[in-house]
Design a protein around this motif. Structure first.
Motif, PDB file in Angstrom:
ATOM      1  N   LYS A   1      -3.889  -3.306  -3.100  1.00  0.00           N
ATOM      2  CA  LYS A   1      -3.599  -2.086  -3.876  1.00  0.00           C
ATOM      3  C   LYS A   1      -2.356  -1.423  -3.502  1.00  0.00           C
ATOM      4  O   LYS A   1      -1.537  -0.797  -4.264  1.00  0.00           O
ATOM      5  N   ALA A   2      -2.077  -1.636  -2.089  1.00  0.00           N
ATOM      6  CA  ALA A   2      -0.830  -0.980  -1.684  1.00  0.00           C
ATOM      7  C   ALA A   2       0.521  -1.669  -2.259  1.00  0.00           C
ATOM      8  O   ALA A   2       1.436  -0.998  -2.975  1.00  0.00           O
ATOM      9  N   ARG A   3       0.577  -3.073  -2.484  1.00  0.00           N
ATOM     10  CA  ARG A   3       1.397  -3.645  -3.170  1.00  0.00           C
ATOM     11  C   ARG A   3       1.613  -3.159  -4.553  1.00  0.00           C
ATOM     12  O   ARG A   3       2.670  -3.000  -5.170  1.00  0.00           O
ATOM     13  N   ALA A   4       0.487  -3.131  -5.425  1.00  0.00           N
ATOM     14  CA  ALA A   4       0.365  -2.585  -6.832  1.00  0.00           C
ATOM     15  C   ALA A   4       0.975  -1.427  -6.707  1.00  0.00           C
ATOM     16  O   ALA A   4       1.648  -0.782  -7.814  1.00  0.00           O
TER      17      ALA A   4
ATOM     18  N   PRO B   1     -11.572  -6.228   3.761  1.00  0.00           N
ATOM     19  CA  PRO B   1     -11.039  -5.016   3.422  1.00  0.00           C
ATOM     20  C   PRO B   1      -9.365  -4.682   3.536  1.00  0.00           C
ATOM     21  O   PRO B   1      -8.682  -4.067   2.702  1.00  0.00           O
ATOM     22  N   GLU B   2      -9.024  -5.419   4.444  1.00  0.00           N
ATOM     23  CA  GLU B   2      -7.408  -5.347   4.946  1.00  0.00           C
ATOM     24  C   GLU B   2      -6.681  -5.974   3.717  1.00  0.00           C
ATOM     25  O   GLU B   2      -5.528  -5.492   3.484  1.00  0.00           O
ATOM     26  N   LEU B   3      -7.363  -7.072   3.155  1.00  0.00           N
ATOM     27  CA  LEU B   3      -6.579  -7.752   2.299  1.00  0.00           C
ATOM     28  C   LEU B   3      -6.794  -6.878   0.759  1.00  0.00           C
ATOM     29  O   LEU B   3      -5.703  -6.717   0.104  1.00  0.00           O
TER      30      LEU B   3
ATOM     31  N   GLN C   1      -8.343   1.658   1.660  1.00  0.00           N
ATOM     32  CA  GLN C   1      -6.960   2.012   1.202  1.00  0.00           C
ATOM     33  C   GLN C   1      -6.034   2.280   2.453  1.00  0.00           C
ATOM     34  O   GLN C   1      -6.527   2.601   3.231  1.00  0.00           O
ATOM     35  N   VAL C   2      -5.054   1.619   1.968  1.00  0.00           N
ATOM     36  CA  VAL C   2      -3.848   1.877   3.163  1.00  0.00           C
ATOM     37  C   VAL C   2      -3.692   3.452   3.526  1.00  0.00           C
ATOM     38  O   VAL C   2      -3.866   4.194   2.624  1.00  0.00           O
ATOM     39  N   LEU C   3      -3.340   3.731   4.528  1.00  0.00           N
ATOM     40  CA  LEU C   3      -3.443   5.513   5.016  1.00  0.00           C
ATOM     41  C   LEU C   3      -2.428   6.285   3.760  1.00  0.00           C
ATOM     42  O   LEU C   3      -3.231   7.350   3.463  1.00  0.00           O
ATOM     43  N   GLU C   4      -1.323   5.526   3.642  1.00  0.00           N
ATOM     44  CA  GLU C   4      -0.536   6.531   2.685  1.00  0.00           C
ATOM     45  C   GLU C   4      -1.129   6.627   1.194  1.00  0.00           C
ATOM     46  O   GLU C   4      -0.684   7.552   0.734  1.00  0.00           O
ATOM     47  N   LEU C   5      -2.241   5.740   0.838  1.00  0.00           N
ATOM     48  CA  LEU C   5      -2.766   6.003  -0.109  1.00  0.00           C
ATOM     49  C   LEU C   5      -4.384   6.471  -0.291  1.00  0.00           C
ATOM     50  O   LEU C   5      -4.806   6.932  -1.204  1.00  0.00           O
ATOM     51  N   ALA C   6      -4.626   6.762   0.861  1.00  0.00           N
ATOM     52  CA  ALA C   6      -5.899   7.178   1.171  1.00  0.00           C
ATOM     53  C   ALA C   6      -5.878   8.654   0.985  1.00  0.00           C
ATOM     54  O   ALA C   6      -5.205   9.465   1.426  1.00  0.00           O
TER      55      ALA C   6
ATOM     56  N   LYS D   1      -1.755 -14.563   7.208  1.00  0.00           N
ATOM     57  CA  LYS D   1      -0.799 -15.360   6.185  1.00  0.00           C
ATOM     58  C   LYS D   1      -0.582 -14.732   4.774  1.00  0.00           C
ATOM     59  O   LYS D   1      -0.931 -13.627   4.833  1.00  0.00           O
ATOM     60  N   ASP D   2       0.119 -15.379   3.918  1.00  0.00           N
ATOM     61  CA  ASP D   2       0.274 -14.853   2.639  1.00  0.00           C
ATOM     62  C   ASP D   2      -0.937 -14.210   1.929  1.00  0.00           C
ATOM     63  O   ASP D   2      -1.803 -14.996   1.827  1.00  0.00           O
ATOM     64  N   PRO D   3      -0.784 -13.086   1.511  1.00  0.00           N
ATOM     65  CA  PRO D   3      -1.793 -12.519   0.882  1.00  0.00           C
ATOM     66  C   PRO D   3      -2.456 -13.155  -0.133  1.00  0.00           C
ATOM     67  O   PRO D   3      -3.734 -12.953  -0.537  1.00  0.00           O
ATOM     68  N   ASP D   4      -1.706 -14.080  -0.891  1.00  0.00           N
ATOM     69  CA  ASP D   4      -2.225 -14.935  -2.000  1.00  0.00           C
ATOM     70  C   ASP D   4      -3.106 -16.026  -1.322  1.00  0.00           C
ATOM     71  O   ASP D   4      -3.956 -16.656  -2.078  1.00  0.00           O
TER      72      ASP D   4
END
Length: 800
Positions: A721-724, A714-716, A751-756, A704-707
Motif C-alpha cells: 500500500k505504501a508503494r502504491a 501485515p508488513e507486506l 498501514q505504514v506509519l506515514e499512511l496510518a 526479500k523482494d516484495p513480489d
DNA sequence: GCCGTAGGACTACCA
DNA sequence: ACTGGTAGTCCTACGGCG
C-alpha cells in the motif's frame, strides 16, 4: 637501491609491458606503490610425466593465445596427507581458470585465489605492519623485516544531502544540495550553493551544484585523503555524486589518479573502490557487527550505530525528518539547521569510524586481509582468510570451494545443535548462573577437532579423542583448525592479562583492546565455519562432534549440580541456571571448582552472576515452560531480560513498555497489584484512542523482494500500500506499520506509519498488550478478565 | 458462510 | 551467504456444521 620503511596497506595487480606485477599500496609519509613481479599458478593432481603435454597445450580465448609458462613437480600436503603435485604456471592471472578447465581431467587446487591475495599469502605479508624494504625506483627488491605496529592514516568522512521533493531523491533530476566533510586533522565543513541566513563559519557557498562537487573533489585531493569514510556511501553517496557529476558534465575526480571509483561486487554486497585511497563504507561494518551480535539496534542507521558504539546521542538527527529535508533547503530559516545537520553527519561518521577502525585494523592484521576487504567481509570470509594463510605457510594445499551441488547436499540435512533444558514456569528467588567460557572453541582445541585429524590412522585407539557421535580425532598431530584457534585463544588470554595492568586511557590499551575484540570475533566463528555449507574446510563429522561434546558437557554439569543438591532450573547451550535455595553463595562456588577440576585443561565453567529474583513463563499455547525467555534481577538491581517481546523489534512500543513495567513491578517491587494497575492503565489509554501512533508501530523487515512472497503478511500488505502511495520501499526494507481500523484481516488493517490515520484499540489490547503480560501475570494467578475491566471486576454482569 | 484449527511461511530472538 | 534451537504471528486450506 634504496632502503625504506613503510606500512603495507593493500595489494592489487597490474600488467607492465605485458608482465604481471603485484602493486603494493604502502604508507610512508604518503601513500605510494611498490611493484613486484610475480607469476600466477595453480596446483594440478597429475603425474610428472604429463608436464610436457601440459606445457604444449594450445589454448586461446577470444582470439588471444593462452600460455602455460612453466610446470614443476612439488611436495605439498592434501587433506593433511603428503602428496606430489604439479605446479602449473600461467602467463596471466585471468587465464588460470581457462587452463584449469582445459586440464579438467585432473584434480586441481588453488585455481580461484585472487592473485594479490595469492601473493600476500606466499610472501607471508601482513597488512598494517611496518615493513623495512629495498627498492629500485618503483620496483620492490625485497622485504627485509617488519614491526607489529598499526599505521595511522589521514582520514576523512563525508556525507551528501540531496533534494528530495518526491520522498527519495532521483539522481537524474534532484541536485546535491550540500556535501559535508570532516577530517582526522580537525578540518571540517559544509560545501553548498545556497546562502545561510546569517554567515556560518563552517559553510562555504559555491556558485552551484557543479562547483560544489568540484570543490569537494579538490579538498579530497588537497587533503590527500588516505581513508575516506561514508555511511552507505557505496550504494548511495558515491553513485549519486557520480550521476550528478555526469549531469553537470564534469568528471568526479576522487582518486589519486584523477578517476572516480569502481564498483566491485563481493558476494551480495556492493563496494566502491577509489583508486589510490581506501574507501570504507561504515554501513557494511555496522551490519557485520549486527550479524555477530556485537551491536544490537532495531535499524542499522548511522544514528543508532553512533548511539550504541560512540555512546552519545546524535546532536541534530532527531530534529530533522528525512522527508522534510527538501523543505528545509527551500526555507531560509530552516536551512540553518540543515547545514548543522549535514555538518554533524560527517563529524559523527568520523567519530564512529574512530571507534570501529582499531578493530578493523586488527582484523586486517590477524587475518592478513587488506582492510578494504575486511570492511566488506563476512565472518566466514575472515575465518577462511586466516585458514588459507596458515595453510599456505604450512605447505598444505587449500581445499577447493564446494560446487553448488555439494552446497545443496551439505545443506540438505541439518546438524544437531545445542541442548536446551525446559524450565518450570514460575517466579524464583536466589539463583546462580554459571557458563562455560568459549565452549565451542575450547571443545575444538581440547579434542583436536579438524577435518584432517578426523578418523586418523596414525595413532592408537586409546590415544584418540572419541566424540559422543563416535568420530575419532587424532591424539598426536594437531589439526589446522585447532592450531589456528589455539593461537587465537591463547593470544587473547595473554592480551586480557596485559590489559588489566594498563591504564584505560593509554594508546596501547586501545590497540590491545581492539586486538582482543578481533580475536574474540574470530574465535567464536570457527565452529560455524566448520558447519558452513560453503566452507572450504566443511566437515559434517567435525560440526556434529563439536555440538555433541557441547551437549555432553552441559548435561554432565546439570547432573553434577543435581547430585550436589541444587535444583537446576534451566540450561541453554553453555549455561546452567541453578536455584540456591537456602545454600550460601560459597557452596555454589565450591560446586563450580569441583566441576572445573574434572574438565579438560582448556575448558572452564565460570560464574556468570548471582540473581535475587527470576521470572520464567509458560509458552503461549499449553502449560509447558518457554525456552529462551526469562528475566532476572541481579544483586545490583539490574534486570537481565532475554527473549521477551520487549526485546523484540517486531512488537509495538506500548506493548514493550507495558511488559517492561510489569516485569519491573514484579522483580524489583515484588508487587502484583502494581503490575495489574500498569496493565489496566494501558488498556484504558488504548481504549480512549489517545495513544500516539508512533507508540503503536510494529517494525518488521522484508527480507526479500516484495513480489517474491508466497503469503501476504501485515508488513507486506503495508509495504504494498505504501508503494502504491508513492513511498519508496526497498527490497530489504524495514516496514514500520500500524494496525488501523479499516479492513477485516490484520493485513488489510496494516498501514505504514506515514499512511496510518487511526488505530484499532481492540487489536492492540487483545494481540499486543494482553498476550505479552498475561504469560507473566498468570504465574501470579491473574486472569485475562482481571486485566480487561476497569476498577473492580464485577464478573460477566459488568460486561453485558 | 462461519468457526476452529493444523500446517506453513515468515521473522526475530538465544546461545 | 557462520551454526542450530525456539516462540510466536498471521495466513491459508480444510472439515464440520447446518
Amino acid at each position: 637501491m634504496k632502503v625504506g620503511k613503510a606500512f603495507l596497506i593493500s595489494a592489487d595487480y597490474h600488467l607492465v609491458n605485458g608482465k604481471t606485477y603485484v602493486r603494493l599500496l604502502m604508507k610512508g609519509k604518503k601513500l605510494f606503490r611498490l611493484y613486484d613481479y610475480y607469476e600466477p599458478y595453480f596446483y594440478l593432481d597429475a603425474p610428472e610425466s604429463e608436464s610436457k603435454n601440459i606445457l604444449a597445450l594450445d589454448l586461446a580465448e577470444g582470439g588471444k593465445k593462452i600460455k602455460v609458462t612453466k610446470v614443476e613437480p612439488v611436495e605439498r600436503t592434501v587433506s593433511g596427507k603428503p602428496a606430489r603435485l604439479l605446479k602449473v604456471y600461467a602467463d596471466y592471472p585471468f587465464n588460470v581458470p581457462a587452463i584449469r578447465k582445459a586440464l579438467s581431467g585432473y584434480g586441481a587446487y588453488e585455481y580461484n585465489i585472487p592473485f594479490a591475495k595469492r601473493y600476500l599469502m606466499d610472501k607471508g605479508l601482513e597488512p598494517f605492519s611496518l615493513y623495512t624494504y629495498e627498492r629500485e625506483g618503483k620496483f620492490l627488491k625485497r622485504m627485509i623485516s617488519h614491526e607489529d605496529k598499526p599505521a595511522r592514516l589521514k582520514e576523512m568522512a563525508f556525507d551528501i544531502e540531496t533534494y528530495n521533493p518526491q520522498g527519495m531523491p532521483r539522481k537524474d533530476i534532484d541536485p546535491v544540495m550540500m556535501i559535508s566533510y570532516a577530517c582526522s586533522n580537525g578540518k571540517s565543513g559544509v560545501l553548498t550553493w545556497r546562502n545561510p541566513k546569517a554567515p556560518m563559519p563552517f559553510v562555504k557557498v559555491l556558485a552551484g551544484e557543479k562547483e560544489t562537487i568540484q570543490e569537494f573533489c579538490k579538498i579530497v585531493r588537497e587533503e590527500d585523503v588516505e581513508m575516506l569514510y561514508g555511511y552507505n556511501s557505496s550504494q548511495f553517496d558515491l553513485p549519486y555524486l557520480e550521476a550528478r557529476a555526469k549531469a553537470n558534465n564534469i568528471p568526479l575526480k576522487l582518486g589519486r589518479d584523477g578517476g572516480s571509483f569502481k564498483i566491485s561486487e563481493r558476494g551480495l554486497t556492493v563496494e566502491a573502490k577509489i583508486s589510490g585511497r581506501i574507501h570504507m563504507d561504515l554501513f557494511h561494518v555496522v551490519k557485520f557487527l549486527g550479524t555477530i551480535g556485537a551491536l544490537k539496534v532495531s535499524k542499522l542507521t548511522l544514528e543508532n550505530a553512533y548511539r550504541e558504539l560512540v555512546g552519545k546521542e546524535s546532536e541534530t538527527k532527531s530534529k530533522v525528518q528525512k522527508l522534510e529535508i527538501y523543505k528545509m533547503w527551500d526555507d531560509e530559516d530552516m536551512r540553518t539547521l540543515l547545514f548543522q545537520y549535514s555538518h554533524n553527519d560527517s563529524r559523527e561518521t568520523l567519530e564512529l569510524a574512530g571507534h570501529i577502525l582499531p578493530m578493523e585494523v586488527q582484523l586486517s592484521k590477524i587475518t592478513k586481509t587488506p582492510i578494504f576487504d575486511v570492511s566488506s567481509s563476512t565472518t566466514g570470509q575472515l575465518v577462511e582468510s586466516l585458514l588459507m594463510f596458515v595453510s599456505v605457510s604450512k605447505g598444505a594445499v587449500i581445499p577447493n570451494k564446494p560446487s553448488d551441488f555439494e552446497v545443496k547436499d551439505r545443506s540438505a540435512h541439518m546438524i544437531q545443535g545445542a541442548f536446551v533444558k525446559l524450565p518450570t514456569p514460575g517466579i524464583y528467588e536466589n539463583l546462580v548462573v554459571f557458563d562455560f567460557r568459549g565452549l565451542y572453541p575450547s571443545i575444538i582445541c581440547s579434542h583436536n577437532i579438524d577435518p584432517y585429524t578426523l578418523n586418523c590412522t596414525d595413532c592408537k585407539p586409546e590415544e584418540c579423542h572419541v566424540s559422543p557421535t563416535g568420530a575419532r580425532f587424532c591424539g598426536k598431530k594437531q589439526g589446522l583448525v585447532p592450531f589456528v584457534l589455539d593461537n587465537i585463544v591463547r593470544t587473547r588470554a595473554g592480551l586480557k592479562d596485559q590489559l588489566k595492568k594498563l591504564d584505560k586511557g593509554s594508546p596501547e590499551y586501545a590497540d590491545m583492546f581492539a586486538r582482543q575484540q578481533a580475536l574474540k570475533i574470530l574465535a567464536n566463528s570457527y565452529y560455524g565455519y566448520l558447519a558452513y555449507a560453503r566452507s572450504r574446510w566443511y566437515s559434517r563429522d567435525c560440526g556434529e562432534s563439536v555440538t555433541a561434546w557441547g551437549r555432553h558437557y552441559i548435561t554432565q554439569t546439570i547432573a553434577k549440580a543435581e547430585a550436589a543438591g541444587f535444583e537446576v532450573l534451566y540450561a541453554d547451550t553453555d549455561s546452567v541456571f541453578m536455584l540456591l535455595g537456602s545454600k550460601p553463595n560459597e557452596e555454589a562456588m565450591r560446586f563450580m571448582q569441583n566441576v572445573n577440576s574434572s574438565l579438560p585443561e582448556r575448558m572452564e565453567l565460570e560464574l556468570e552472576a548471582f540473581y535475587t529474583r527470576g521470572v520464567f513463563v509458560t509458552k503461549k499455547a499449553g502449560t509447558s515452560g518457554a525456552k529462551k525467555k526469562y528475566a532476572l534481577l541481579d544483586e545490583k538491581g539490574r534486570m537481565k531480560i532475554r527473549g521477551f517481546e520487549l526485546v523484540r523489534r517486531d512488537w509495538s512500543k506500548v506493548a514493550k513498555e507495558t511488559q517492561s513495567n510489569v516485569l519491573k513491578a514484579i522483580l524489583k517491587d515484588g508487587s502484583k497489584d502494581k503490575a495489574v494497575a500498569i496493565v489496566k492503565e494501558t488498556v484504558e489509554r488504548l481504549r480512549s484512542g489517545t495513544v500516539p501512533l508512533e507508540e503503536l508501530v510494529v517494525n518488521t523487515r522484508l527480507n526479500k523482494d516484495p513480489d517474491k512472497y508466497l503469503v501476504t503478511s501485515p508488513e507486506l500488505s503495508a509495504a504494498r500500500k505504501a508503494r502504491a502511495a508513492g513511498i519508496r520501499i526497498d527490497s530489504d526494507a524495514m516496514i514500520g506499520y500500524v494496525i488501523t481500523k479499516s479492513g477485516s484481516t490484520v493485513s488489510e488493517k496494516a498501514q505504514v506509519l506515514e499512511l496510518a490515520k487511526d488505530y484499532d484499540a481492540n487489536y492492540y489490547i487483545e494481540h499486543q498488550i494482553l498476550p505479552s503480560v498475561l504469560k507473566i501475570l498468570r504465574e501470579l494467578g491473574v486472569s485475562e478478565d482481571d486485566l480487561k475491566f476497569k476498577g473492580k471486576q464485577t464478573g460477566l454482569a459488568g460486561f453485558f
